[in-house]
Write a protein that holds these residues in place. Structure first.
Motif, PDB file in Angstrom:
ATOM      1  N   ARG A   1      12.304 -34.036  38.051  1.00 62.29           N
ATOM      2  CA  ARG A   1      12.143 -33.496  36.695  1.00 62.29           C
ATOM      3  C   ARG A   1      13.252 -32.508  36.342  1.00 62.29           C
ATOM      4  NH1 ARG A   1       9.276 -36.856  33.720  1.00 62.29           N
ATOM      5  NH2 ARG A   1       7.452 -37.596  34.854  1.00 62.29           N
TER       6      ARG A   1
ATOM      7  N   ARG B   1      15.119 -33.851  30.618  1.00 60.62           N
ATOM      8  CA  ARG B   1      14.165 -34.511  29.743  1.00 60.62           C
ATOM      9  C   ARG B   1      14.536 -35.976  29.560  1.00 60.62           C
ATOM     10  NH1 ARG B   1      13.135 -30.322  24.665  1.00 60.62           N
ATOM     11  NH2 ARG B   1      12.196 -28.604  25.893  1.00 60.62           N
ATOM     12  N   SER B   2      13.534 -36.827  29.502  1.00 59.87           N
ATOM     13  CA  SER B   2      13.776 -38.255  29.309  1.00 59.87           C
ATOM     14  C   SER B   2      14.458 -38.512  27.974  1.00 59.87           C
ATOM     15  CB  SER B   2      12.453 -39.027  29.390  1.00 59.87           C
ATOM     16  OG  SER B   2      12.685 -40.417  29.238  1.00 59.87           O
ATOM     17  N   SER B   3      14.105 -37.731  26.952  1.00 61.05           N
ATOM     18  CA  SER B   3      14.711 -37.905  25.629  1.00 61.05           C
ATOM     19  C   SER B   3      16.212 -37.614  25.671  1.00 61.05           C
ATOM     20  CB  SER B   3      14.031 -36.984  24.610  1.00 61.05           C
ATOM     21  OG  SER B   3      14.121 -35.628  25.009  1.00 61.05           O
ATOM     22  N   CYS B   4      16.613 -36.656  26.483  1.00 65.41           N
ATOM     23  CA  CYS B   4      18.032 -36.338  26.638  1.00 65.41           C
ATOM     24  C   CYS B   4      18.759 -37.491  27.319  1.00 65.41           C
ATOM     25  CB  CYS B   4      18.190 -35.053  27.446  1.00 65.41           C
ATOM     26  SG  CYS B   4      19.919 -34.572  27.730  1.00 65.41           S
TER      27      CYS B   4
END
Length: 224
Positions: free
Chosen positions: A86, A89-92
């Motif tokens: 982690r 961020r996945s969005s990044c």
């Protein structure tokens, strides 16, 4: 080659080798044909006239495809690493992938629309390719630092960030010098009007291009 490069390391290795060959082969053909001067032409100048235009267009389109595949694998790799760490961020990660794919699209435009045939479209494609490429490698450098030291060494992170900074500076400088050129031509000779601006911007363009190539070279170990 597959034995030396387990996993999917062959993909960035092929991208680096193919892209380098695309630039060098089209340059050699253009110089031997007398279409450009040997001293630092624009990359696009080496793929404007036949026969080098056909070689340039074909090879750069393949490079764009290989780059897109490489970026997608890198995206999947980060997603997998991120499941346990982690660190981003996945969005990044998704945003970075989209920026990279924009750059690949720009490469396709550059390869398809020659500099003298459709200059405005060609220039837009070049700006998208170089601009998106600089943003992509910068974001990937930041992600690399965030994943350090579990997934990357500090040395690799420093190399990636150095390449990003050099490419960014060269990209901005390229635009500044190119904006001062008042004519569109491919066969430049020393002493001509605006030759100095052309020469300096061309050096910056080659710097950015090979900055991308060396950056993707650092992916090989990760992809193994």
């Amino acid at each position: 080659m597959l034995c030396c490069m387990p996993g999917v390391a062959v993909v960035p290795a092929l991208l680096v080798a193919w892209s380098s060959a695309a630039f060098i082969i089209s340059y050699v053909i253009a110089v031997l044909a007398g279409h450009v001067e040997p001293l630092v032409p624009y990359i696009s100048d080496t793929g404007t006239k036949p026969p080098e235009s056909g070689v340039f267009g074909f090879m750069i389109n393949i490079s764009a495809l290989l780059a897109a595949v490489t970026m997608y694998i890198r995206y999947l790799l980060i997603e997998k690493q991120n499941e346990s760490s982690r660190f981003v961020r996945s969005s990044c990660n998704v945003f970075t992938l989209y920026i990279g794919l924009m750059g690949c699209t720009g490469m396709g435009i550059v390869a398809t629309f020659q500099e003298l045939a459709v200059p405005s479209v060609h220039d837009i494609g070049a700006l998208v390719a170089f601009g998106s490429g600089v943003v992509y490698i910068t974001l990937q450098s930041i992600i690399s630092y965030k994943s350090c030291p579990q997934w990357n060494t500090h040395f690799v992170c420093h190399i990636r960030m150095a390449l990003s900074v050099i490419s960014c500076i060269a990209f901005i400088t390229m635009i500044v010098f190119a904006s001062k050129i008042s004519m569109t031509k491919i066969d430049w000779t020393p002493g001509e009007k605006d030759y100095t601006y052309h020469f300096l911007s061309a050096i910056c363009e080659w710097t950015v291009a090979f900055g991308f190539i060396f950056f993707f070279l650092t992916y090989i170990r990760d992809f193994q």
